[in-house]
Design a protein around this motif. Structure first.
Motif, PDB file in Angstrom:
ATOM      1  N   ASP A 302      -6.835   9.921 -23.981  1.00 15.23           N
ATOM      2  CA  ASP A 302      -6.271   8.780 -24.712  1.00 15.23           C
ATOM      3  C   ASP A 302      -7.061   7.509 -24.426  1.00 15.23           C
ATOM      4  N   GLY A 303      -7.460   7.327 -23.162  1.00 12.94           N
ATOM      5  CA  GLY A 303      -8.255   6.155 -22.803  1.00 12.94           C
ATOM      6  C   GLY A 303      -9.612   6.134 -23.480  1.00 12.94           C
ATOM      7  N   LEU A 304     -10.182   7.312 -23.689  1.00 17.88           N
ATOM      8  CA  LEU A 304     -11.494   7.402 -24.335  1.00 17.88           C
ATOM      9  C   LEU A 304     -11.438   7.107 -25.823  1.00 17.88           C
ATOM     10  N   PHE A 305     -10.336   7.531 -26.476  1.00 18.98           N
ATOM     11  CA  PHE A 305     -10.307   7.498 -27.941  1.00 18.98           C
ATOM     12  C   PHE A 305      -9.437   6.394 -28.531  1.00 18.98           C
ATOM     13  N   ASN A 306      -8.576   5.766 -27.742  1.00 20.97           N
ATOM     14  CA  ASN A 306      -7.797   4.631 -28.252  1.00 20.97           C
ATOM     15  C   ASN A 306      -8.615   3.354 -28.114  1.00 20.97           C
ATOM     16  N   ARG A 307      -9.540   3.163 -29.018  1.00 21.20           N
ATOM     17  CA  ARG A 307     -10.451   2.029 -28.909  1.00 21.20           C
ATOM     18  C   ARG A 307     -11.146   1.800 -30.238  1.00 21.20           C
ATOM     19  N   GLY A 308     -12.054   0.810 -30.218  1.00 20.73           N
ATOM     20  CA  GLY A 308     -12.817   0.486 -31.417  1.00 20.73           C
ATOM     21  C   GLY A 308     -12.073  -0.462 -32.335  1.00 20.73           C
ATOM     22  N   GLY A 309     -12.655  -0.748 -33.474  1.00 15.26           N
ATOM     23  CA  GLY A 309     -12.048  -1.630 -34.457  1.00 15.26           C
ATOM     24  C   GLY A 309     -12.508  -3.067 -34.326  1.00 15.26           C
ATOM     25  N   LEU A 310     -12.334  -3.802 -35.399  1.00 13.50           N
ATOM     26  CA  LEU A 310     -12.744  -5.212 -35.442  1.00 13.50           C
ATOM     27  C   LEU A 310     -12.032  -6.043 -34.385  1.00 13.50           C
ATOM     28  N   GLU A 311     -10.721  -5.813 -34.237  1.00 15.77           N
ATOM     29  CA  GLU A 311      -9.932  -6.616 -33.311  1.00 15.77           C
ATOM     30  C   GLU A 311     -10.380  -6.441 -31.865  1.00 15.77           C
ATOM     31  N   SER A 312     -10.915  -5.277 -31.521  1.00  9.59           N
ATOM     32  CA  SER A 312     -11.308  -5.014 -30.137  1.00  9.59           C
ATOM     33  C   SER A 312     -12.471  -5.884 -29.690  1.00  9.59           C
ATOM     34  N   MET A 313     -13.173  -6.468 -30.656  1.00  2.00           N
ATOM     35  CA  MET A 313     -14.350  -7.274 -30.338  1.00  2.00           C
ATOM     36  C   MET A 313     -14.065  -8.775 -30.298  1.00  2.00           C
ATOM     37  N   MET A 314     -12.813  -9.174 -30.526  1.00  2.00           N
ATOM     38  CA  MET A 314     -12.521 -10.604 -30.586  1.00  2.00           C
ATOM     39  C   MET A 314     -12.715 -11.292 -29.233  1.00  2.00           C
ATOM     40  N   TYR A 315     -12.381 -10.601 -28.152  1.00  2.00           N
ATOM     41  CA  TYR A 315     -12.609 -11.155 -26.805  1.00  2.00           C
ATOM     42  C   TYR A 315     -14.098 -11.412 -26.609  1.00  2.00           C
ATOM     43  N   THR A 316     -14.907 -10.441 -27.010  1.00  5.24           N
ATOM     44  CA  THR A 316     -16.355 -10.561 -26.866  1.00  5.24           C
ATOM     45  C   THR A 316     -16.904 -11.679 -27.734  1.00  5.24           C
ATOM     46  N   VAL A 317     -16.442 -11.757 -28.959  1.00  8.11           N
ATOM     47  CA  VAL A 317     -16.923 -12.787 -29.883  1.00  8.11           C
ATOM     48  C   VAL A 317     -16.559 -14.175 -29.373  1.00  8.11           C
ATOM     49  N   SER A 318     -15.311 -14.351 -28.912  1.00  7.57           N
ATOM     50  CA  SER A 318     -14.886 -15.670 -28.433  1.00  7.57           C
ATOM     51  C   SER A 318     -15.698 -16.092 -27.217  1.00  7.57           C
ATOM     52  N   MET A 319     -15.982 -15.133 -26.312  1.00  5.68           N
ATOM     53  CA  MET A 319     -16.767 -15.484 -25.134  1.00  5.68           C
ATOM     54  C   MET A 319     -18.204 -15.838 -25.529  1.00  5.68           C
ATOM     55  N   THR A 320     -18.745 -15.113 -26.485  1.00  9.49           N
ATOM     56  CA  THR A 320     -20.108 -15.399 -26.946  1.00  9.49           C
ATOM     57  C   THR A 320     -20.199 -16.801 -27.522  1.00  9.49           C
ATOM     58  N   ILE A 321     -19.236 -17.165 -28.354  1.00 11.14           N
ATOM     59  CA  ILE A 321     -19.254 -18.491 -28.991  1.00 11.14           C
ATOM     60  C   ILE A 321     -19.087 -19.588 -27.945  1.00 11.14           C
ATOM     61  N   VAL A 322     -18.144 -19.401 -27.031  1.00  8.46           N
ATOM     62  CA  VAL A 322     -17.913 -20.415 -25.992  1.00  8.46           C
ATOM     63  C   VAL A 322     -19.148 -20.566 -25.101  1.00  8.46           C
ATOM     64  N   ALA A 323     -19.750 -19.445 -24.742  1.00 10.20           N
ATOM     65  CA  ALA A 323     -20.936 -19.501 -23.884  1.00 10.20           C
ATOM     66  C   ALA A 323     -22.076 -20.237 -24.561  1.00 10.20           C
ATOM     67  N   MET A 324     -22.226 -20.039 -25.866  1.00  9.27           N
ATOM     68  CA  MET A 324     -23.339 -20.661 -26.574  1.00  9.27           C
ATOM     69  C   MET A 324     -23.126 -22.147 -26.825  1.00  9.27           C
TER      70      MET A 324
END
Length: 484
Positions: A302-324
């Motif tokens: 379940d841990g391996l396969f309950n993942r992915g999707g656009l929403e899963s990347m929002m943490y990454t996107v927000s950190m990227t924007i703030v860092a830049m």
């Protein structure tokens, strides 16, 4: 920047970085929080320092926007990789890759095998991110199913992906380092063999040694058998599904840009979920948006396969924007230039120049949170110094990649670090000891510089290099591609 632009002294230029790193340590280590707010604090401090030294607010604001603009290609890739993971899990692509991988690969040789597989794929497509987002995701599933610790698997995936990215003529950073320094691309790649191949051999040796303690016992074989049975119960497993990642890799090797290639992979995964896995259109769309969802009763699967999707990347996107936002201010108000110039002034000899360059690249990765800037800024700052010391430009281009491209993964708030966390599910602090190639190559490069081995000197001022002005002004950091 022109001659009339206010110059910020080193002591004030370094202040935002010191305060940001201090806030980062307190937030992450003591409060167990995320890096976002410390980065915002660093941006506020940098803006205040710039304003106190005569920069108008409009210039500071434009610097923030320019930093964000530089990260936009990476943001688009991050979002599409998240969607692709959801599509490939839902379409059974990842399940098929894990299923057949468990049949073929053994625990004792897995770390060596996944490193070499990622290296070959990354050389072929010139992209560490695409490799980690596809082959790396499946590799994590296979390794964890074999009972191998996730940080260890992630380190092997990263080492292989970055070896290929660094040595591929299709790689953005490889072309960037060669272009900025006025070095022939293939001369640059050949010169990197001296440091990168020994780094890979050391990594493979360590992975082989670690693998000897990972030989599957009865418990591990039972876990592998259980995992394969669960995959068969919940997915249609077919070797034909493996053609989807093969097709995406083929597109990129044919010089199709990363975005269309990822779109093709997403579409094929989406259609596979509907027509092969028997899911509804609504379920397939949900997998693209929110990630795939499954309940097998096995926590590991379940841990391996309950993942992915656009929403899963929002943490990454927000950190990227703030860092830049911080990176944009440091770059466009001259603070980073002031820091690098101070570092250059301490480099008195040709022997110390390469270690200084590598250190500067790492510092830029930590302060500006973007590997492209860690190549661009030191290239501009150090070009004339290498000429003055009588060193060939390919020494600089190699140092930029050894110190910039490879060390970006060790900074949790760097775009590379946050991408790996979102994609492989392992943080920089956890996988750092196992990303052996990434820390060995800079060390090898420094040792070679101090001993003089493989350091090429200019025979005359016109020897295979452009003029200082051509090197300094040759490439605009905004002109980046999206093949990350």
């Amino acid at each position: 920047m022109n001659n009339d632009t206010p110059k910020i002294p080193f002591t004030m230029a370094i202040l935002p970085i010191i305060l940001m790193v201090g806030a980062m340590l307190v937030t992450i280590v003591i409060f167990e929080g995320s890096p976002h707010i410390p980065l915002v604090f660093g941006t506020m401090t940098a803006a205040l320092v710039a304003w106190m030294h005569g920069y108008k607010w409009q210039h500071i604001e434009d610097s923030i926007y320019s930093g964000i603009k530089l990260a936009l290609p990476a943001v688009v890739i991050i979002l599409l990789v998240g969607v692709a993971i959801g599509a490939w899990i839902g379409g059974g692509v990842v399940a098929s890759m894990i299923y057949y991988g468990l049949q073929i690969l053994s625990p004792s040789l897995f770390l060596v095998s996944i490193t070499l597989i990622c290296a070959v794929v990354s050389i072929a497509i010139g992209s560490s991110w695409s490799t980690m987002g596809t082959i790396g995701v499946a590799g994590m599933g296979i390794g964890i199913s074999m009972g191998i610790p996730a940080p260890m698997v992630a380190g092997a995936v990263i080492s292989g992906a970055y070896f290929g990215d660094k040595m591929s003529p299709l790689s953005d950073t490889t072309n960037l380092a060669a272009g900025l320094t006025g070095t022939d691309l293939f001369e640059h790649i050949k010169h990197m063999l001296y440091t990168t191949v020994p780094g890979l051999l050391i990594a493979l040796t360590v992975y082989w040694y670690l693998g000897q303690s990972l030989s599957a016992g009865d418990a591990e074989f039972e876990q592998i058998s259980t995992t394969m049975a669960i995959l068969q119960d919940n997915f249609v497993i077919s070797p034909w599904l493996l053609l989807i990642p093969v097709f995406v890799i083929f597109l990129v090797t044919r010089k199709v840009p990363a975005l269309p290639a990822l779109f093709a992979g997403i579409l094929l995964g989406f259609l596979s979920q509907i027509f092969i896995q028997g899911g509804s259109v609504a379920e397939a769309v949900k997998a693209l948006q929110n990630g795939f969802s499954i309940e097998t009763g096995n926590d590991m699967v379940d841990g391996l396969f309950n993942r992915g999707g656009l929403e899963s990347m929002m943490y990454t996107v927000s950190m990227t924007i703030v860092a830049m936002t911080l990176g944009g201010i440091l770059e466009n108000t001259g603070m980073l230039k002031s820091i690098v110039e101070k570092i250059i002034s301490s480099s008195k000899s040709a022997k110390s120049l390469i270690p200084t360059t590598i250190s500067s690249c790492f510092l830029t990765n930590a302060s500006c949170s973007e590997q492209y800037i860690s190549v661009v800024v030191p290239a501009r700052m150090f070009a004339s110094t290498y000429q003055e010391k009588g060193l060939h430009s390919k020494n600089l281009s190699r140092a930029l990649e050894d110190g910039g491209t490879l060390t970006s993964v060790f900074i949790p708030w760097n775009t590379c670090g946050v991408f790996i966390l979102a994609t492989l599910g392992v943080g920089a602090v956890e996988y750092a000891p196992y990303a052996i190639l990434n820390f060995m190559v800079p060390m090898i490069s420094i040792i070679f510089a101090l001993t003089g081995f493989s350091i090429v000197k200019l025979e005359n001022t016109n020897d295979e290099t452009h003029s200082h002005s051509e090197i300094r002004d040759g490439v605009d950091p905004q002109r980046q591609q999206t093949n990350i």
